[in-house]
Scaffold this motif. Structure first.
Motif, PDB file in Angstrom:
ATOM      1  N   GLU A   1       0.806  -1.219   0.000  1.00  0.00           N
ATOM      2  CA  GLU A   1       0.000   0.000   0.000  1.00  0.00           C
ATOM      3  C   GLU A   1       0.842   1.273   0.000  1.00  0.00           C
ATOM      4  OE1 GLU A   1      -3.501   2.092   2.711  1.00  0.00           O
ATOM      5  OE2 GLU A   1      -2.693   0.136   3.287  1.00  0.00           O
ATOM      6  N   HIS A   2       2.047   1.218   0.559  1.00  0.00           N
ATOM      7  CA  HIS A   2       2.842   2.429   0.755  1.00  0.00           C
ATOM      8  C   HIS A   2       4.138   2.453  -0.035  1.00  0.00           C
ATOM      9  CE1 HIS A   2       0.025   3.493   3.839  1.00  0.00           C
ATOM     10  NE2 HIS A   2       0.161   2.279   4.340  1.00  0.00           N
ATOM     11  N   ALA A   3       4.327   1.508  -0.946  1.00  0.00           N
ATOM     12  CA  ALA A   3       5.600   1.459  -1.673  1.00  0.00           C
ATOM     13  C   ALA A   3       5.446   0.699  -2.979  1.00  0.00           C
ATOM     14  CB  ALA A   3       6.660   0.777  -0.811  1.00  0.00           C
ATOM     15  N   VAL A   4       6.336   1.021  -3.891  1.00  0.00           N
ATOM     16  CA  VAL A   4       6.434   0.288  -5.139  1.00  0.00           C
ATOM     17  C   VAL A   4       7.913  -0.044  -5.346  1.00  0.00           C
ATOM     18  CG1 VAL A   4       6.629   2.381  -6.563  1.00  0.00           C
ATOM     19  CG2 VAL A   4       5.762   0.278  -7.581  1.00  0.00           C
ATOM     20  N   CYS A   5       8.195  -1.206  -5.921  1.00  0.00           N
ATOM     21  CA  CYS A   5       9.576  -1.627  -6.144  1.00  0.00           C
ATOM     22  C   CYS A   5       9.803  -1.778  -7.648  1.00  0.00           C
ATOM     23  CB  CYS A   5       9.849  -2.952  -5.437  1.00  0.00           C
ATOM     24  SG  CYS A   5      11.578  -3.480  -5.517  1.00  0.00           S
ATOM     25  N   LEU A   6      10.879  -1.165  -8.125  1.00  0.00           N
ATOM     26  CA  LEU A   6      11.210  -1.206  -9.550  1.00  0.00           C
ATOM     27  C   LEU A   6      12.595  -1.795  -9.765  1.00  0.00           C
ATOM     28  CD1 LEU A   6      10.052   2.364 -10.656  1.00  0.00           C
ATOM     29  CD2 LEU A   6       8.790   0.209 -10.874  1.00  0.00           C
ATOM     30  N   GLY A   7      12.727  -2.547 -10.834  1.00  0.00           N
ATOM     31  CA  GLY A   7      14.014  -3.070 -11.288  1.00  0.00           C
ATOM     32  C   GLY A   7      14.187  -2.700 -12.739  1.00  0.00           C
ATOM     33  N   GLY A   8      14.970  -3.515 -13.476  1.00  0.00           N
ATOM     34  CA  GLY A   8      15.148  -3.253 -14.898  1.00  0.00           C
ATOM     35  C   GLY A   8      13.820  -3.362 -15.621  1.00  0.00           C
ATOM     36  N   PRO A   9      13.616  -2.648 -16.662  1.00  0.00           N
ATOM     37  CA  PRO A   9      14.518  -1.799 -17.440  1.00  0.00           C
ATOM     38  C   PRO A   9      14.541  -0.345 -16.977  1.00  0.00           C
ATOM     39  CG  PRO A   9      12.466  -1.938 -18.616  1.00  0.00           C
ATOM     40  CD  PRO A   9      12.309  -2.766 -17.352  1.00  0.00           C
ATOM     41  N   HIS A  10      13.963  -0.053 -15.805  1.00  0.00           N
ATOM     42  CA  HIS A  10      13.914   1.322 -15.308  1.00  0.00           C
ATOM     43  C   HIS A  10      15.304   1.817 -14.935  1.00  0.00           C
ATOM     44  CE1 HIS A  10       9.543   1.203 -15.244  1.00  0.00           C
ATOM     45  NE2 HIS A  10       9.651   0.005 -14.712  1.00  0.00           N
ATOM     46  N   THR A  11      15.424   3.136 -14.837  1.00  0.00           N
ATOM     47  CA  THR A  11      16.686   3.753 -14.436  1.00  0.00           C
ATOM     48  C   THR A  11      16.443   4.730 -13.297  1.00  0.00           C
ATOM     49  OG1 THR A  11      16.483   5.571 -16.020  1.00  0.00           O
ATOM     50  CG2 THR A  11      17.671   3.599 -16.778  1.00  0.00           C
ATOM     51  N   ILE A  12      17.521   5.108 -12.622  1.00  0.00           N
ATOM     52  CA  ILE A  12      17.465   6.111 -11.565  1.00  0.00           C
ATOM     53  C   ILE A  12      18.707   6.971 -11.704  1.00  0.00           C
ATOM     54  CG2 ILE A  12      18.609   4.597  -9.891  1.00  0.00           C
ATOM     55  CD1 ILE A  12      16.946   5.949  -7.692  1.00  0.00           C
ATOM     56  N   THR A  13      18.571   8.247 -11.397  1.00  0.00           N
ATOM     57  CA  THR A  13      19.736   9.125 -11.372  1.00  0.00           C
ATOM     58  C   THR A  13      20.192   9.256  -9.928  1.00  0.00           C
ATOM     59  OG1 THR A  13      19.005  10.333 -13.321  1.00  0.00           O
ATOM     60  CG2 THR A  13      20.642  11.415 -11.916  1.00  0.00           C
ATOM     61  N   LEU A  14      21.413   8.789  -9.674  1.00  0.00           N
ATOM     62  CA  LEU A  14      21.983   8.874  -8.339  1.00  0.00           C
ATOM     63  C   LEU A  14      22.617  10.240  -8.153  1.00  0.00           C
ATOM     64  CD1 LEU A  14      23.776   5.396  -8.214  1.00  0.00           C
ATOM     65  CD2 LEU A  14      21.493   5.995  -7.367  1.00  0.00           C
ATOM     66  N   PRO A  15      22.361  10.884  -7.016  1.00  0.00           N
ATOM     67  CA  PRO A  15      23.018  12.171  -6.773  1.00  0.00           C
ATOM     68  C   PRO A  15      24.512  11.952  -6.515  1.00  0.00           C
ATOM     69  CG  PRO A  15      21.697  11.523  -4.878  1.00  0.00           C
ATOM     70  CD  PRO A  15      21.461  10.495  -5.942  1.00  0.00           C
TER      71      PRO A  15
ATOM     72  N   THR B   1      24.544  15.584   0.554  1.00  0.00           N
ATOM     73  CA  THR B   1      23.811  15.026   1.690  1.00  0.00           C
ATOM     74  C   THR B   1      22.743  15.980   2.223  1.00  0.00           C
ATOM     75  OG1 THR B   1      25.531  15.815   3.184  1.00  0.00           O
ATOM     76  CG2 THR B   1      25.738  13.538   2.398  1.00  0.00           C
ATOM     77  N   VAL B   2      22.502  17.058   1.490  1.00  0.00           N
ATOM     78  CA  VAL B   2      21.443  18.017   1.834  1.00  0.00           C
ATOM     79  C   VAL B   2      20.851  18.554   0.536  1.00  0.00           C
ATOM     80  CG1 VAL B   2      22.425  18.689   4.061  1.00  0.00           C
ATOM     81  CG2 VAL B   2      23.078  19.945   2.012  1.00  0.00           C
ATOM     82  N   PRO B   3      19.599  19.054   0.591  1.00  0.00           N
ATOM     83  CA  PRO B   3      19.038  19.686  -0.599  1.00  0.00           C
ATOM     84  C   PRO B   3      19.822  20.944  -0.945  1.00  0.00           C
ATOM     85  CG  PRO B   3      17.379  19.418   1.151  1.00  0.00           C
ATOM     86  CD  PRO B   3      18.695  19.025   1.710  1.00  0.00           C
ATOM     87  N   PRO B   4      19.675  21.541  -2.095  1.00  0.00           N
ATOM     88  CA  PRO B   4      18.564  21.370  -3.028  1.00  0.00           C
ATOM     89  C   PRO B   4      18.749  20.134  -3.913  1.00  0.00           C
ATOM     90  CG  PRO B   4      20.066  23.019  -3.875  1.00  0.00           C
ATOM     91  CD  PRO B   4      20.592  22.596  -2.539  1.00  0.00           C
ATOM     92  N   GLY B   5      17.633  19.674  -4.422  1.00  0.00           N
ATOM     93  CA  GLY B   5      17.638  18.510  -5.297  1.00  0.00           C
ATOM     94  C   GLY B   5      17.769  17.212  -4.515  1.00  0.00           C
ATOM     95  N   PRO B   6      17.731  16.081  -5.242  1.00  0.00           N
ATOM     96  CA  PRO B   6      17.884  14.785  -4.586  1.00  0.00           C
ATOM     97  C   PRO B   6      19.229  14.709  -3.859  1.00  0.00           C
ATOM     98  CG  PRO B   6      17.137  14.511  -6.847  1.00  0.00           C
ATOM     99  CD  PRO B   6      17.505  15.954  -6.680  1.00  0.00           C
ATOM    100  N   TYR B   7      19.218  14.026  -2.716  1.00  0.00           N
ATOM    101  CA  TYR B   7      20.439  13.903  -1.917  1.00  0.00           C
ATOM    102  C   TYR B   7      20.414  12.572  -1.155  1.00  0.00           C
ATOM    103  CZ  TYR B   7      17.511  15.218   2.070  1.00  0.00           C
ATOM    104  OH  TYR B   7      16.531  15.256   3.028  1.00  0.00           O
ATOM    105  N   TRP B   8      21.587  12.188  -0.639  1.00  0.00           N
ATOM    106  CA  TRP B   8      21.721  10.943   0.111  1.00  0.00           C
ATOM    107  C   TRP B   8      21.262  11.170   1.553  1.00  0.00           C
ATOM    108  CZ3 TRP B   8      22.506   6.587  -2.429  1.00  0.00           C
ATOM    109  CH2 TRP B   8      23.094   6.663  -3.687  1.00  0.00           C
ATOM    110  N   LEU B   9      20.077  10.659   1.889  1.00  0.00           N
ATOM    111  CA  LEU B   9      19.606  10.691   3.269  1.00  0.00           C
ATOM    112  C   LEU B   9      20.443   9.710   4.092  1.00  0.00           C
ATOM    113  CD1 LEU B   9      17.507  11.757   5.288  1.00  0.00           C
ATOM    114  CD2 LEU B   9      16.026   9.853   4.600  1.00  0.00           C
TER     115      LEU B   9
END
Length: 179
Positions: free
Chosen positions: A110-124, A129-137
């Protein structure tokens, strides 16, 4: 038998000749250059797009906010460190990096979705480790991903809800399918 400098070359030649006849790179080495470029990009202080699945990781997407941060803290306590988590304040989501193949075994949640290939992600970049933008929590570490069983448990317990549409709805809209 000891190897002396005089017969070292002969011994090495014997090992090379007695090895498998094929000298072609292993099939799993085809992506090695891409993985190395990705890691160098992260170190070079720029975001890097990575294909999910394969031998790296899949990603679980949840809402962000107080309840999600509480889930991260809970996993920190249970496991002596949660594992890598990216926060993207724009859409209000957390990206939990989980073991590869998790998307194939992930039951609807109900609270999450899990994705694998062929999807991609942009790693910061690793230093962000702080905003702005995506960061490593929680930072990326070579020896740890977020295990899915404890993650599912804390997500069921804390029920993080996004400020914007849940990942299911947003992904369904992008893919043209119902959640």
């Amino acid at each position: 038998m000891t190897t002396t400098p005089a017969n070292f070359d002969a011994v090495m030649r014997h090992f090379v000749e007695s090895a498998e006849p094929s000298r072609t790179p292993a099939a799993d080495m085809a992506d090695l250059a891409g993985v190395i470029r990705t890691l160098l990009g992260l170190n070079a202080r720029r975001g890097t797009r990575v294909r999910l699945g394969g031998s790296l990781f899949d990603v679980v997407i949840t809402g962000s906010g107080l309840l999600a941060h509480t889930a991260v803290a809970c996993l920190d306590e249970r496991q002596y460190g949660c594992g890598p988590v990216i926060e993207d304040p724009g859409p209000g989501w957390l990206y939990w990096l989980v073991p590869p193949g998790s998307a194939e075994r992930w039951e609807p949640h109900e609270h999450a979705v899990c994705l694998g290939g062929p999807h991609t992600i942009t790693l910061p970049p690793l230093h962000r480790t702080v905003p702005p933008g995506p960061y490593w929590l929680r930072p990326l570490a070579s020896d740890r991903l977020v295990p899915t069983t404890p993650l599912r448990q804390v997500l069921a317990q804390y029920r993080p809800r996004p400020a914007r549409p849940a990942p299911h709805s947003a992904l369904a809209g992008q893919l043209g399918t119902a959640p």
